[in-house]
Scaffold this motif. Structure first.
Motif, PDB file in Angstrom:
ATOM      1  N   LEU A 265      10.689  -0.015   5.675  1.00  0.00           N
ATOM      2  CA  LEU A 265      10.116   0.659   4.508  1.00  0.00           C
ATOM      3  C   LEU A 265      11.064   1.721   3.957  1.00  0.00           C
ATOM      4  O   LEU A 265      10.820   2.294   2.890  1.00  0.00           O
ATOM      5  CB  LEU A 265       8.762   1.288   4.854  1.00  0.00           C
ATOM      6  N   GLY A 266      12.123   2.028   4.702  1.00  0.00           N
ATOM      7  CA  GLY A 266      13.087   3.037   4.243  1.00  0.00           C
ATOM      8  C   GLY A 266      12.466   4.417   4.194  1.00  0.00           C
ATOM      9  O   GLY A 266      12.745   5.202   3.288  1.00  0.00           O
ATOM     10  N   ASP A 267      11.589   4.718   5.137  1.00  0.00           N
ATOM     11  CA  ASP A 267      10.882   6.004   5.118  1.00  0.00           C
ATOM     12  C   ASP A 267      10.828   6.583   6.531  1.00  0.00           C
ATOM     13  O   ASP A 267       9.927   6.269   7.308  1.00  0.00           O
ATOM     14  CB  ASP A 267       9.474   5.810   4.559  1.00  0.00           C
TER      15      ASP A 267
ATOM     16  N   ILE B 266       0.853  -1.201   0.000  1.00  0.00           N
ATOM     17  CA  ILE B 266       0.000   0.000   0.000  1.00  0.00           C
ATOM     18  C   ILE B 266       0.884   1.246   0.000  1.00  0.00           C
ATOM     19  O   ILE B 266       0.638   2.226  -0.708  1.00  0.00           O
ATOM     20  CB  ILE B 266      -0.944  -0.019   1.230  1.00  0.00           C
ATOM     21  N   HIS B 267       1.963   1.194   0.800  1.00  0.00           N
ATOM     22  CA  HIS B 267       2.884   2.332   0.867  1.00  0.00           C
ATOM     23  C   HIS B 267       3.518   2.585  -0.500  1.00  0.00           C
ATOM     24  O   HIS B 267       3.616   3.729  -0.959  1.00  0.00           O
ATOM     25  CB  HIS B 267       3.963   2.047   1.919  1.00  0.00           C
ATOM     26  N   ARG B 268       3.919   1.494  -1.148  1.00  0.00           N
ATOM     27  CA  ARG B 268       4.577   1.623  -2.456  1.00  0.00           C
ATOM     28  C   ARG B 268       3.645   2.289  -3.469  1.00  0.00           C
ATOM     29  O   ARG B 268       4.043   3.154  -4.222  1.00  0.00           O
ATOM     30  CB  ARG B 268       4.961   0.227  -2.959  1.00  0.00           C
ATOM     31  N   LYS B 269       2.374   1.893  -3.473  1.00  0.00           N
ATOM     32  CA  LYS B 269       1.473   2.390  -4.526  1.00  0.00           C
ATOM     33  C   LYS B 269       0.774   3.701  -4.148  1.00  0.00           C
ATOM     34  O   LYS B 269       0.591   4.574  -4.988  1.00  0.00           O
ATOM     35  CB  LYS B 269       0.425   1.315  -4.844  1.00  0.00           C
ATOM     36  N   TYR B 270       0.402   3.840  -2.875  1.00  0.00           N
ATOM     37  CA  TYR B 270      -0.425   4.996  -2.512  1.00  0.00           C
ATOM     38  C   TYR B 270       0.262   5.944  -1.541  1.00  0.00           C
ATOM     39  O   TYR B 270      -0.241   7.024  -1.281  1.00  0.00           O
ATOM     40  CB  TYR B 270      -1.762   4.521  -1.911  1.00  0.00           C
ATOM     41  N   GLY B 271       1.442   5.571  -0.987  1.00  0.00           N
ATOM     42  CA  GLY B 271       2.178   6.453  -0.091  1.00  0.00           C
ATOM     43  C   GLY B 271       1.486   6.589   1.258  1.00  0.00           C
ATOM     44  O   GLY B 271       0.490   7.310   1.380  1.00  0.00           O
TER      45      GLY B 271
END
Ligand code: HSE
Length: 329
Positions: A218-220, A137-142
């Motif tokens: 997640l590297g964020d 979800i993070h990858r596609k929608y942030g």
């Protein structure tokens, strides 16, 4: 390749042996280590008895160590195992926050393991389960903000935690007062919003681990995370209610479609059929169940979901063996 399990007689050690039985990891020898108290006992692996040895002080005669004996043993001994030439996949929190130690969930950041300098950290169980669902979800929608409430089984505190739930429940059912040792309060017929020690900010360490480790995997570092970690009277599998604020709006259908093909995820989401994630159905499974996917009423375009994952498997033993399999590829 030779493989050693340190902490072989504990709850995670037991699961490591079961996962290794059917894993694609190729190894010629399995060594089992535990505390001197357990030395001499035998455990069965692929139909053969293997003798448990006391973990020695120095290096181990092995190529790969799967460590699940606790943070203090790992902290003291893992550097010696690495000096002796072994790669260590460590299930404790001893090295998770070290910059040069990769913290790895293979479905999410598997490539990070290849940069190891001897030690690879396995994440906290609650974190591993959450990120399998949240990373796609993070990858596609942030994901901008993430609010997590956990429902953690007693086996998160090892075999002793499960034993305490069973023994103390038996007492209560026979009209006696329940005691407690592993948990801050009696666990039968109770929920305890307290796992690990309290920090200065009012959160517990277990709750902060979810924040620290999710960001690292997640590297964020900009991701804002708040967690409430709660112990509940189940034996196995951690569940989590997760609310996500997103950079780009998503509908529940978008998320169901995305997660349907995500590695390590089983979408179990049909309210009409009373189908949703539960410890009853997720225990013993390799995939993390995800369901109750709905539009957040708080964050426009955001998503609420519920996950249940076997924390002794994806949250510990399975994740470690998957890392080892990837290293061997
Ligand atoms: N700290 C977890 C728990 C164990 O107590 O449930 C898995 O890391």
């Amino acid at each position: 390749m030779r493989v050693a399990i340190v902490g072989a007689t504990g709850a995670v050690g037991h699961e490591l042996m079961k996962v290794l039985e059917t894993s694609s990891l190729k190894f010629s020898e399995l060594q089992l280590y535990a505390s001197p108290r357990s030395a001499g006992s035998t455990l069965e692996f692929r139909g053969q008895p293997l003798t448990v040895q006391a973990t020695p002080e120095g290096a181990l005669p092995t190529d790969l160590v799967l460590a699940s004996a606790g943070g203090s043993i790992s902290k003291e001994k893992a550097p010696r195992w690495v000096e002796g030439g072994a790669v260590v996949i460590d299930n404790s929190s001893a090295f998770r926050y070290d910059e040069d130690v990769p913290l790895v969930v293979p479905e999410v950041n598997g490539e990070a393991a290849l940069k190891h300098r001897g030690i690879i950290a396995n994440p906290n169980c609650t974190t591993a389960i959450a990120v399998v669902a949240v990373a796609p979800i993070h990858r596609k929608y942030g994901v901008k903000r993430m609010i997590v409430s956990t429902y953690q089984a007693t086996s998160g505190a090892g075999q002793k935690g499960m034993d305490e739930l069973l023994a103390e429940t038996h007492k209560v059912l026979h009209g006696q007062d329940a005691g407690h040792q592993e948990f801050a309060h009696p666990i039968p017929f109770n929920v305890i919003p307290h796992i690990d020690v309290f920090q200065d900010n009012g959160y517990t360490k277990e709750e902060m681990k979810v924040a620290w480790e999710t960001r690292k995997i997640l590297g964020d570092e900009s991701l804002l995370i708040s967690c409430t970690a709660v112990r509940i009277p189940t034996l196995r599998t951690h569940s989590e209610a997760i609310t996500l604020e997103l950079e780009r709006p998503a509908t529940p259908e978008d998320i169901r479609e995305l997660l349907a093909t995500a590695a390590g995820v089983e979408v179990r989401d049909n309210p009409d059929q009373k189908l949703y994630p539960m410890p009853l159905t997720a225990s013993g499974k390799y995939d993390v169940e995800v369901g109750r996917i709905r539009q957040s009423l708080v964050f426009g375009g955001g998503i609420d979901l519920f996950v249940a994952g076997d924390q002794l498997l994806k949250g510990a033993a399975l994740n470690a063996v998957q890392i080892a399999e990837d290293l061997q590829r």
